[in-house]
Design a protein around this motif. Structure first.
Motif, short mmCIF file in Angstrom:
data_model
loop_
_atom_site.label_atom_id
_atom_site.label_comp_id
_atom_site.label_asym_id
_atom_site.label_seq_id
_atom_site.Cartn_x
_atom_site.Cartn_y
_atom_site.Cartn_z
N TYR A 1 0.84 -1.21 0.00
CA TYR A 1 0.00 0.00 0.00
C TYR A 1 0.87 1.25 0.00
O TYR A 1 0.61 2.22 0.70
N HIS B 1 -1.32 3.60 1.91
CA HIS B 1 -1.07 3.79 3.34
C HIS B 1 0.11 4.73 3.56
O HIS B 1 0.16 5.46 4.54
N GLU C 1 -0.54 7.84 5.84
CA GLU C 1 -1.93 8.29 5.90
C GLU C 1 -2.29 8.41 7.35
O GLU C 1 -2.05 7.49 8.14
#
Length: 182
Positions: free
Chosen positions: A97, A133, A181
């Motif tokens: 991610y 992410h 994030e």
């Protein structure tokens, strides 16, 4: 694991900028960016020598978009189709991610806040639309301007790798900045 789908191609706007797909019609500006020792100073890749090599670079960008492995946009000012720079996500790691953000801008447009404006919008796109992410940026430690952009956009320094890349007869350091994030 994440799956990216860049079709249809996402055109992105900011207050001043339009981030659009790079096409063969942008060959002059891509050549200008990739052949300029100033814009390529911190990018360990050979300078583009002619329009054919610039077109090959555009084809590579297209291939990454079509294969959903990376995406790049041409940076333009709204209302003016001239390409000022390139920004995008490279070296995507869907299993983690995570993706790397990179950018370059013609020297005459440096210091006008264009890159931070584009980076902030791509951070939003990366986290909201791509569901990343983390986003990383890999820079040369002497690239102070890029370091300032990344810090302004909330990135933090994660690592400094000593002589970790061999290019053009010498070993180069690289610094990794990242943003989670949150």
């Amino acid at each position: 694991m994440l799956e990216f789908n860049f079709s249809p191609f996402p055109v992105i706007e900011t207050e001043r900028l339009l981030l659009k797909r790079i096409t063969n019609e942008d060959v002059k500006e891509v050549f200008e960016l990739r052949s300029n020792p100033e814009t390529m100073k911190y990018i360990p890749r050979p300078l583009v020598k002619n329009n054919e090599e610039a077109l090959a670079h555009i084809a590579l960008l297209d291939e990454n978009i079509n294969n959903n492995t990376g995406i790049n946009w041409g940076i333009t000012i709204k209302g003016d189709p001239k390409l000022l720079g390139i920004i995008g996500f490279y070296r995507t790691q869907p299993e983690n991610y995570r993706s790397e953000i990179g950018y370059m801008l013609l020297p005459e447009f440096h210091g006008k806040g264009i890159v931070p404006e584009a980076v902030k919008r791509l951070i939003e796109y990366g986290f909201k639309d791509l569901k990343l992410h983390s986003i990383e940026a890999v820079i040369a430690p002497e690239n102070i301007a890029s370091e300032k952009v990344l810090q302004k956009c909330g990135f933090v320094k994660e690592a400094h790798f000593k002589e970790s890349e061999f290019y053009d007869g010498k070993f180069l350091d690289k610094v990794i900045y990242s943003l989670l994030e949150s």
